[in-house]
Scaffold this motif. Sequence first.
Motif, short mmCIF file in Angstrom:
data_model
loop_
_atom_site.label_atom_id
_atom_site.label_comp_id
_atom_site.label_asym_id
_atom_site.label_seq_id
_atom_site.Cartn_x
_atom_site.Cartn_y
_atom_site.Cartn_z
N PHE A 1 -13.87 -3.11 -30.42
CA PHE A 1 -14.95 -2.17 -30.10
C PHE A 1 -16.23 -2.65 -30.77
O PHE A 1 -16.26 -2.88 -31.97
CB PHE A 1 -14.62 -0.75 -30.55
N GLU A 2 -17.28 -2.78 -29.96
CA GLU A 2 -18.57 -3.26 -30.45
C GLU A 2 -19.47 -2.06 -30.74
O GLU A 2 -19.77 -1.27 -29.84
CB GLU A 2 -19.19 -4.18 -29.40
N LEU A 3 -19.88 -1.90 -32.00
CA LEU A 3 -20.58 -0.70 -32.45
C LEU A 3 -21.98 -0.56 -31.86
O LEU A 3 -22.39 0.54 -31.48
CB LEU A 3 -20.68 -0.69 -33.98
N THR A 4 -22.72 -1.65 -31.77
CA THR A 4 -24.12 -1.56 -31.35
C THR A 4 -24.25 -1.12 -29.90
O THR A 4 -25.07 -0.24 -29.58
CB THR A 4 -24.82 -2.91 -31.54
N GLU A 5 -23.46 -1.69 -29.02
CA GLU A 5 -23.51 -1.33 -27.60
C GLU A 5 -22.58 -0.18 -27.26
O GLU A 5 -22.70 0.42 -26.18
CB GLU A 5 -23.17 -2.55 -26.74
N GLY A 6 -21.63 0.12 -28.14
CA GLY A 6 -20.69 1.21 -27.89
C GLY A 6 -19.71 0.91 -26.78
O GLY A 6 -19.35 1.80 -26.01
N VAL A 7 -19.26 -0.35 -26.71
CA VAL A 7 -18.36 -0.76 -25.63
C VAL A 7 -17.16 -1.52 -26.20
O VAL A 7 -17.22 -2.06 -27.31
CB VAL A 7 -19.07 -1.67 -24.61
N PHE A 8 -16.09 -1.55 -25.42
CA PHE A 8 -14.92 -2.36 -25.77
C PHE A 8 -15.10 -3.76 -25.17
O PHE A 8 -15.59 -3.90 -24.05
CB PHE A 8 -13.65 -1.70 -25.25
N THR A 9 -14.71 -4.77 -25.94
CA THR A 9 -14.97 -6.14 -25.54
C THR A 9 -13.79 -7.05 -25.88
O THR A 9 -13.09 -6.79 -26.87
CB THR A 9 -16.25 -6.67 -26.22
N PRO A 10 -13.58 -8.10 -25.12
CA PRO A 10 -12.49 -9.04 -25.43
C PRO A 10 -12.85 -10.01 -26.56
O PRO A 10 -11.99 -10.74 -27.05
CB PRO A 10 -12.30 -9.80 -24.12
N TYR A 11 -14.12 -10.00 -26.98
CA TYR A 11 -14.57 -10.97 -27.98
C TYR A 11 -14.92 -10.27 -29.30
O TYR A 11 -15.49 -9.18 -29.30
CB TYR A 11 -15.79 -11.73 -27.47
N HIS A 12 -14.61 -10.91 -30.42
CA HIS A 12 -14.88 -10.32 -31.72
C HIS A 12 -16.22 -10.82 -32.25
O HIS A 12 -16.34 -11.94 -32.75
CB HIS A 12 -13.77 -10.65 -32.73
N GLY A 13 -17.25 -9.99 -32.12
CA GLY A 13 -18.58 -10.33 -32.62
C GLY A 13 -18.83 -9.75 -34.00
O GLY A 13 -17.98 -9.06 -34.58
N VAL A 14 -20.03 -9.99 -34.54
CA VAL A 14 -20.34 -9.57 -35.92
C VAL A 14 -20.37 -8.05 -36.07
O VAL A 14 -20.13 -7.53 -37.16
CB VAL A 14 -21.68 -10.17 -36.38
N SER A 15 -20.68 -7.32 -35.01
CA SER A 15 -20.75 -5.86 -35.10
C SER A 15 -19.54 -5.19 -34.45
O SER A 15 -19.61 -4.03 -34.03
CB SER A 15 -22.05 -5.35 -34.46
N CYS A 16 -18.44 -5.92 -34.39
CA CYS A 16 -17.20 -5.37 -33.80
C CYS A 16 -16.27 -4.86 -34.88
O CYS A 16 -16.24 -5.37 -36.02
CB CYS A 16 -16.46 -6.45 -33.00
N LEU A 17 -15.50 -3.85 -34.53
CA LEU A 17 -14.39 -3.42 -35.36
C LEU A 17 -13.28 -4.47 -35.29
O LEU A 17 -13.21 -5.24 -34.34
CB LEU A 17 -13.84 -2.08 -34.87
N SER A 18 -12.43 -4.47 -36.31
CA SER A 18 -11.25 -5.34 -36.24
C SER A 18 -10.29 -4.82 -35.18
O SER A 18 -10.46 -3.70 -34.66
CB SER A 18 -10.55 -5.38 -37.60
N GLU A 19 -9.29 -5.60 -34.88
CA GLU A 19 -8.32 -5.18 -33.86
C GLU A 19 -7.58 -3.92 -34.30
O GLU A 19 -7.35 -3.00 -33.50
CB GLU A 19 -7.33 -6.32 -33.59
N HIS A 20 -7.22 -3.85 -35.60
CA HIS A 20 -6.53 -2.66 -36.11
C HIS A 20 -7.46 -1.44 -36.08
O HIS A 20 -7.05 -0.35 -35.66
CB HIS A 20 -6.06 -2.91 -37.54
N GLU A 21 -8.70 -1.61 -36.50
CA GLU A 21 -9.66 -0.51 -36.46
C GLU A 21 -9.89 -0.03 -35.02
O GLU A 21 -9.98 1.18 -34.77
CB GLU A 21 -10.99 -0.95 -37.08
N THR A 22 -9.97 -0.97 -34.11
CA THR A 22 -10.17 -0.62 -32.70
C THR A 22 -8.98 0.17 -32.17
O THR A 22 -9.15 1.13 -31.40
CB THR A 22 -10.38 -1.89 -31.85
N MET A 23 -7.78 -0.20 -32.58
CA MET A 23 -6.59 0.53 -32.16
C MET A 23 -6.66 1.99 -32.63
O MET A 23 -6.36 2.92 -31.86
CB MET A 23 -5.34 -0.14 -32.73
N LEU A 24 -7.06 2.20 -33.88
CA LEU A 24 -7.21 3.56 -34.40
C LEU A 24 -8.29 4.31 -33.63
O LEU A 24 -8.13 5.49 -33.30
CB LEU A 24 -7.56 3.52 -35.89
#
Length: 238
Positions: A161-184
């Motif tokens: 999950f990318e915080l700045t755009e508020g979208v789910f994404t297949p790529y892990h950018g600098v403003s993304c949650l980790s995979e575990h955080e995204t799952m929660l």
Amino acid sequence: MQVKTKAIVISALKYQEKSLIVKCFTESDGLKSYFVANAFSSRKNQQKIGYFQPLTILEIEATHKNKGTLEYFKEIRMGYPYVSVYHDIVKSSIVLFLSEVLHHCIQEEEKNEAFYTYLESALHWLDEHDEVVNFHLILLLGMTRFFGFYPDASHTEAPFFELTEGVFTPYHGVSCLSEHETMLFKKLLTLRFDSPSKLFVAAERQVLLKIMMDYYAVHLDGFKRPKSLEVLGEVFSS
């Protein structure tokens, strides 16, 4: 202009020795600030101070000059007398925390009846139910609909999950949650107030609370993390 409206107390600040400045989110006019003179000068007025606890729901009659200055109450009544909120350490900690969040989020003197109705209904639910450990997380997420940055859930199959755009994404950018955080976070998106409270353990709630505070900070200019955040963390530590 004389106004009769329901109002939710956001904050009450002592002014000089005897008075209060009370900030309310009103159903009729959005955010309003009121001057309460001599609030501490008599027993009768001191009893009224109880009306200005965080997130108290009032029915008020007031004079609104709508000039950006402090307004004045004409009459104050309890709109919804809480039964449990101020007697339960978990619930009282939640309302203190949420009142601080709202203090930093609601800035405009603008009517938003839908948001008022949502918030008041949520507070009724909090008062009337016992399993409330996820309440603040669900409400924080729900309020983003009214602030304009509710997450885009159209691609929840993506792992980040990318915080700045508020979208789910297949790529892990600098403003993304980790995979575990995204799952929660995905799990939080599915919850309602009456969802089972045991869906998260204490440590997961702490992670989600940090995520929501980060999300608010990214999308709201000048957002400050509430001072009561630490207290809330202690209450939910077990």
